[in-house]
Design a protein around this motif. Structure first.
Motif, mmCIF file in Angstrom:
data_model
loop_
_atom_site.group_PDB
_atom_site.id
_atom_site.type_symbol
_atom_site.label_atom_id
_atom_site.label_comp_id
_atom_site.label_asym_id
_atom_site.label_seq_id
_atom_site.Cartn_x
_atom_site.Cartn_y
_atom_site.Cartn_z
ATOM 1 N N PRO A 63 -25.185 -17.660 55.237
ATOM 2 C CA PRO A 63 -26.011 -18.844 55.559
ATOM 3 C C PRO A 63 -24.958 -19.698 56.448
ATOM 4 N N ASN A 64 -25.549 -20.841 56.954
ATOM 5 C CA ASN A 64 -24.732 -21.785 57.772
ATOM 6 C C ASN A 64 -23.540 -22.435 56.697
ATOM 7 N N GLY A 65 -22.392 -22.611 57.193
ATOM 8 C CA GLY A 65 -21.265 -23.006 56.585
ATOM 9 C C GLY A 65 -20.302 -22.054 55.859
ATOM 10 N N THR A 66 -20.802 -20.670 56.074
ATOM 11 C CA THR A 66 -19.854 -19.632 55.479
ATOM 12 C C THR A 66 -18.790 -19.554 56.211
ATOM 13 N N ALA A 67 -17.276 -19.151 55.589
ATOM 14 C CA ALA A 67 -16.238 -19.115 56.316
ATOM 15 C C ALA A 67 -15.958 -17.638 56.154
ATOM 16 N N VAL A 68 -15.564 -17.153 57.507
ATOM 17 C CA VAL A 68 -15.325 -15.854 57.642
ATOM 18 C C VAL A 68 -14.106 -15.557 58.221
ATOM 19 N N LYS A 69 -13.270 -14.363 58.160
ATOM 20 C CA LYS A 69 -12.251 -14.159 58.813
ATOM 21 C C LYS A 69 -12.647 -13.496 60.105
ATOM 22 N N ASN A 70 -12.060 -13.816 61.279
ATOM 23 C CA ASN A 70 -12.752 -13.393 62.608
ATOM 24 C C ASN A 70 -11.567 -12.756 63.126
ATOM 25 N N PHE A 71 -11.661 -11.383 63.393
ATOM 26 C CA PHE A 71 -10.372 -10.461 63.779
ATOM 27 C C PHE A 71 -10.433 -10.319 65.275
ATOM 28 N N GLY A 72 -11.244 -10.896 66.179
ATOM 29 C CA GLY A 72 -11.482 -10.828 67.412
ATOM 30 C C GLY A 72 -13.075 -10.379 67.857
ATOM 31 N N CYS A 73 -13.025 -10.609 69.112
ATOM 32 C CA CYS A 73 -14.517 -10.307 69.802
ATOM 33 C C CYS A 73 -14.406 -9.339 71.014
ATOM 34 N N GLN A 88 -14.819 -14.722 50.992
ATOM 35 C CA GLN A 88 -14.988 -14.900 49.470
ATOM 36 C C GLN A 88 -15.445 -12.934 49.036
ATOM 37 N N ASP A 89 -15.578 -12.224 49.732
ATOM 38 C CA ASP A 89 -16.084 -10.896 49.270
ATOM 39 C C ASP A 89 -15.515 -10.025 50.530
ATOM 40 N N ALA A 90 -14.669 -9.297 50.272
ATOM 41 C CA ALA A 90 -13.788 -8.441 51.283
ATOM 42 C C ALA A 90 -14.533 -7.188 51.688
ATOM 43 N N HIS A 91 -15.795 -7.049 50.617
ATOM 44 C CA HIS A 91 -16.691 -5.873 51.075
ATOM 45 C C HIS A 91 -17.823 -6.108 52.486
ATOM 46 N N ILE A 121 -18.615 -1.616 54.209
ATOM 47 C CA ILE A 121 -19.813 -2.240 53.850
ATOM 48 C C ILE A 121 -20.128 -1.930 52.291
ATOM 49 N N ALA A 122 -20.824 -3.108 51.679
ATOM 50 C CA ALA A 122 -21.136 -2.850 50.365
ATOM 51 C C ALA A 122 -22.355 -1.420 50.261
ATOM 52 N N PRO A 123 -22.375 -0.833 49.446
ATOM 53 C CA PRO A 123 -23.509 0.293 49.400
ATOM 54 C C PRO A 123 -25.089 -0.316 49.602
ATOM 55 N N GLN A 124 -25.494 0.325 50.223
ATOM 56 C CA GLN A 124 -27.154 -0.061 50.899
ATOM 57 C C GLN A 124 -27.954 0.810 49.997
ATOM 58 N N PRO A 125 -29.051 0.484 49.740
ATOM 59 C CA PRO A 125 -30.225 1.340 49.165
ATOM 60 C C PRO A 125 -30.432 2.523 49.703
#
Length: 262
Positions: A63-73, A88-91, A121-125
């Motif tokens: 959502p809006n306001g989430t902090a993420v590490k940005n490794f480049g674009c 908050q979640d390295a996965h 990424i976290a496991p997907q169904p």
């Protein structure tokens, strides 16, 4: 909210000396910065994708306001995408459109960034059974237990294969492949059948839910225009992908290729 940190005067004196002593290559190597997600509708979520593509497999939604590490674009098909990781979640690792991240990271993302993003990424169904790692390592009863390195390497190979297959399936631009959809609050995206009727510059997409029932979505001049539901209709775009929301629960992802044929 920004935090201000006051450095002791001794550190302020020593820091320039330490920076001067570092090799030039280390100084030039850009690191990740922290970006904040913004610009979304109040109740919308940003798709974090396995690949830098609007049709890439969705690894997570933030959502809006989430902090993420940005490794480049990197610019992909004319649109800047950034490799990110949830602080908050390295996965949760993947790619997000740069326009929803502030500040932006001017550094280019690592060339091999797409592969680790797919593997982390976290496991997907999945409808397919998960790979049998014990069998991959030489049978169910090996003479010696496999090492942690062997298990990790095999699991990584499986993750690459699963992510690649999922991304390839999600990236299809034909109605026969269906579209990503969700009907209920909190429901993971599944795939719905879709058929499209064209008339002049307009079209009507009939989406069929896996558990029965349909939803009609209208397109006018190539853009989503409404539906047969009385609930609020809204949409955002990522490149050629229309992310449509109806009410508080229904979600659809329809590419221009599927909706209007170009």
């Amino acid at each position: 909210m920004k935090r201000r940190v006051r450095l002791p005067s001794t550190l302020l004196f020593v820091a320039p000396l330490l920076a001067a002593a570092l090799p030039a290559m280390a100084q030039d190597a850009p690191g990740p910065i922290v970006s904040i997600i913004g610009g979304l509708a109040p109740d919308d979520l940003l798709n974090i994708r396995v690949t830098a593509s609007p049709s890439g497999k969705v690894a997570a939604r933030l959502p809006n306001g989430t902090a993420v590490k940005n490794f480049g674009c990197n610019v992909v098909n004319g649109y800047p995408w950034c490799k990110v990781e949830d602080t908050q979640d390295a996965h949760i690792v993947g790619w997000a459109p740069a326009r929803y991240l502030s500040p932006n990271n001017p550094a280019p993302a690592p060339e091999d960034a797409a592969a680790p993003a797919a593997a982390a990424i976290a496991p997907q169904p999945s409808e397919e059974p998960q790979p049998d790692i014990a069998a991959r390592l030489g049978g169910g009863e090996p003479a010696e237990p496999p090492s942690a390195a062997e298990i990790g390497r095999t699991a990584m190979q499986d993750a690459y294969a699963l992510a690649f297959a999922a991304s390839a399936s999600a990236g299809s631009d034909t109605p026969d492949a269906g579209i990503p959809c969700a009907r209920h609050v909190g429901q993971p995206m599944t795939r719905c059948e879709i058929s499209v009727a064209h008339e002049g510059g307009d079209s009507v997409a009939t989406v069929t839910w896996p558990d029965g029932g349909t939803r009609l979505i209208n397109f006018h001049d190539g853009k989503p225009a409404g539906s047969d539901s009385s609930d609020e209709f809204r949409f955002t775009r990522e490149g050629s992908l229309n992310m449509i929301r109806i009410g508080v629960s229904e979600r659809f992802e329809i590419t221009d290729q599927v909706a209007v044929g170009h």
